[in-house]
Scaffold this motif. Structure first.
Motif, PDB file in Angstrom:
ATOM      1  N   ASP A 179       0.812  -1.219   0.000  1.00  0.00           N
ATOM      2  CA  ASP A 179       0.000   0.000   0.000  1.00  0.00           C
ATOM      3  C   ASP A 179       0.843   1.265   0.000  1.00  0.00           C
ATOM      4  OD1 ASP A 179       1.000  -0.634   2.479  1.00  0.00           O
ATOM      5  OD2 ASP A 179      -0.781  -0.072   3.600  1.00  0.00           O
ATOM      6  N   VAL A 184      -6.120   6.201  -1.683  1.00  0.00           N
ATOM      7  CA  VAL A 184      -7.117   5.356  -1.018  1.00  0.00           C
ATOM      8  C   VAL A 184      -7.767   4.383  -1.994  1.00  0.00           C
ATOM      9  CG1 VAL A 184      -9.319   5.357   0.195  1.00  0.00           C
ATOM     10  CG2 VAL A 184      -7.579   7.047   0.792  1.00  0.00           C
ATOM     11  N   ARG A 188      -7.525   0.219  -1.948  1.00  0.00           N
ATOM     12  CA  ARG A 188      -8.717  -0.629  -1.910  1.00  0.00           C
ATOM     13  C   ARG A 188      -8.695  -1.653  -3.039  1.00  0.00           C
ATOM     14  NH1 ARG A 188     -12.098   3.125  -1.582  1.00  0.00           N
ATOM     15  NH2 ARG A 188     -12.365   3.007   0.687  1.00  0.00           N
ATOM     16  N   SER A 191      -6.119  -4.295  -2.191  1.00  0.00           N
ATOM     17  CA  SER A 191      -6.628  -5.191  -1.158  1.00  0.00           C
ATOM     18  C   SER A 191      -7.595  -6.217  -1.743  1.00  0.00           C
ATOM     19  CB  SER A 191      -7.332  -4.371  -0.067  1.00  0.00           C
ATOM     20  OG  SER A 191      -7.916  -5.217   0.909  1.00  0.00           O
ATOM     21  N   HIS A 210      -0.923   0.414   7.810  1.00  0.00           N
ATOM     22  CA  HIS A 210      -2.329   0.809   7.889  1.00  0.00           C
ATOM     23  C   HIS A 210      -3.232  -0.415   7.794  1.00  0.00           C
ATOM     24  CE1 HIS A 210      -0.610   4.757   7.203  1.00  0.00           C
ATOM     25  NE2 HIS A 210      -0.080   4.319   6.073  1.00  0.00           N
ATOM     26  N   GLU A 211      -4.505  -0.202   8.110  1.00  0.00           N
ATOM     27  CA  GLU A 211      -5.442  -1.318   8.056  1.00  0.00           C
ATOM     28  C   GLU A 211      -6.207  -1.397   6.741  1.00  0.00           C
ATOM     29  OE1 GLU A 211      -8.837  -1.289  10.541  1.00  0.00           O
ATOM     30  OE2 GLU A 211      -9.240   0.851  10.326  1.00  0.00           O
ATOM     31  N   GLN A 212      -6.054  -0.373   5.859  1.00  0.00           N
ATOM     32  CA  GLN A 212      -6.848  -0.383   4.630  1.00  0.00           C
ATOM     33  C   GLN A 212      -6.542  -1.582   3.754  1.00  0.00           C
ATOM     34  OE1 GLN A 212      -5.295   2.337   5.831  1.00  0.00           O
ATOM     35  NE2 GLN A 212      -6.310   4.241   5.243  1.00  0.00           N
ATOM     36  N   GLU A 215      -8.590  -4.607   4.458  1.00  0.00           N
ATOM     37  CA  GLU A 215     -10.052  -4.507   4.331  1.00  0.00           C
ATOM     38  C   GLU A 215     -10.657  -5.790   3.770  1.00  0.00           C
ATOM     39  OE1 GLU A 215     -13.448  -1.860   1.953  1.00  0.00           O
ATOM     40  OE2 GLU A 215     -11.329  -1.277   1.876  1.00  0.00           O
ATOM     41  N   HIS A 243      -4.035   1.331  13.897  1.00  0.00           N
ATOM     42  CA  HIS A 243      -4.372   2.328  12.877  1.00  0.00           C
ATOM     43  C   HIS A 243      -5.005   3.558  13.524  1.00  0.00           C
ATOM     44  CE1 HIS A 243      -5.588   4.049   9.082  1.00  0.00           C
ATOM     45  NE2 HIS A 243      -6.842   4.097   9.498  1.00  0.00           N
TER      46      HIS A 243
END
Length: 270
Positions: A179, A184, A188, A191, A210-212, A215, A243
């Motif tokens: 990432d 953003v 996504r 992910s 980060h946690e994105q 997801e 995060h």
């Protein structure tokens, strides 16, 4: 028997400077693990050492894939055993088309005894597979005709790494900050792409801040690295906490490890 990547008491140095100070981690095929931690904690060092980067000297400990000693193998031999690393900063290879690169790599992975000059995967079959994977990852077919990472944007480089993982189908994949540098929407998409091609068949270690990226790849285990060792392990809720709240709690709980991470981060920045 479940296939396993096992790291035990791993110590690694770079240019004589200790980075990892006793890492223990076990990943089973089909599991997703997240590895988080501040800059200078040793996350990327772990991935590069497992893959066999020559600048990273293992001074103690073991890395085994299904009981086989990976440290005794060259990087290409580790890849042929089913190990894959998506680089944080992929290198460009001008003059080598993505399709040619992937065809040669896949031929070597799927036929570990293949010698240079021997027959590759038939072009017709490989082209069909490549088109299917690129369609699945929502990539333009023109991408396959470009030179590897040459002139690629940050997002294109990371998608190229995911395409490699899709084609090579490793048993275990280490994704080093896939990432990093992405907006953003790109995170996504990355992910979602990782989940579509790997979640059920691979053991995956996602190194991230980060946690994105998690997801669509909910980890069974989240590990926190400080000062070259894993200081805490939890479930997906730990990634959410980090995060939202950062590492203050962990820095307070492990002051020596936090100081070691800060010192390394400062040395790299300087």
């Amino acid at each position: 028997m479940t296939e396993t990547l096992a790291i035990r008491d791993l110590h690694v140095s770079v240019a004589g400077k200790p980075i990892l100070r006793g890492v223990n981690l076990e990943i089973r095929r089909g599991e997703i693990h997240a590895l988080m931690g501040p800059n200078g904690s040793g996350k990327s060092t772990l991935g590069l050492a497992i893959m066999g980067h020559p600048a990273y000297e293992v001074t103690q400990g073991t890395v085994e894939l299904n009981g086989e000693d990976l440290l005794a193998l060259e990087p290409h031999e580790r890849a042929r055993r089913g190990l894959f690393l998506a680089f944080q900063r992929p290198v460009a290879i001008p003059g080598v088309k993505m399709a040619d690169f992937l065809r040669h790599a896949a031929s070597n992975i799927r036929n570990p005894d293949r010698k240079e000059g021997e027959e590759l995967i038939p072009m017709r079959l490989f082209r069909k597979e490549l088109k299917e994977k690129m369609r699945q990852l929502r990539m333009d077919e023109e991408f396959a005709r470009r030179y590897v990472n040459d002139g690629f944007s940050g997002g294109e480089m990371k998608r190229a790494e995911i395409l490699q993982m899709a084609i090579l189908r490793p048993k275990f994949a280490i994704l080093d900050e896939t990432d990093s540098g992405l907006d953003v929407d790109a995170v996504r998409l990355a992910s979602q792409s990782i989940a579509e091609i790997g979640a059920r068949e691979m053991g995956i270690l996602i190194i991230t801040h980060h946690e994105q990226l998690l997801e669509h790849n909910r980890p069974q285990y989240t590990h926190v690295m400080l000062g070259g060792r894993i200081v805490e392990t939890g479930g997906p809720e730990l990634a959410v906490e980090l995060h939202k709240q950062g590492y203050d709690r962990l820095r307070a709980a492990y002051p020596e490890a936090a100081a070691a991470s800060d010192a390394l981060a400062a040395a790299v920045a300087g």
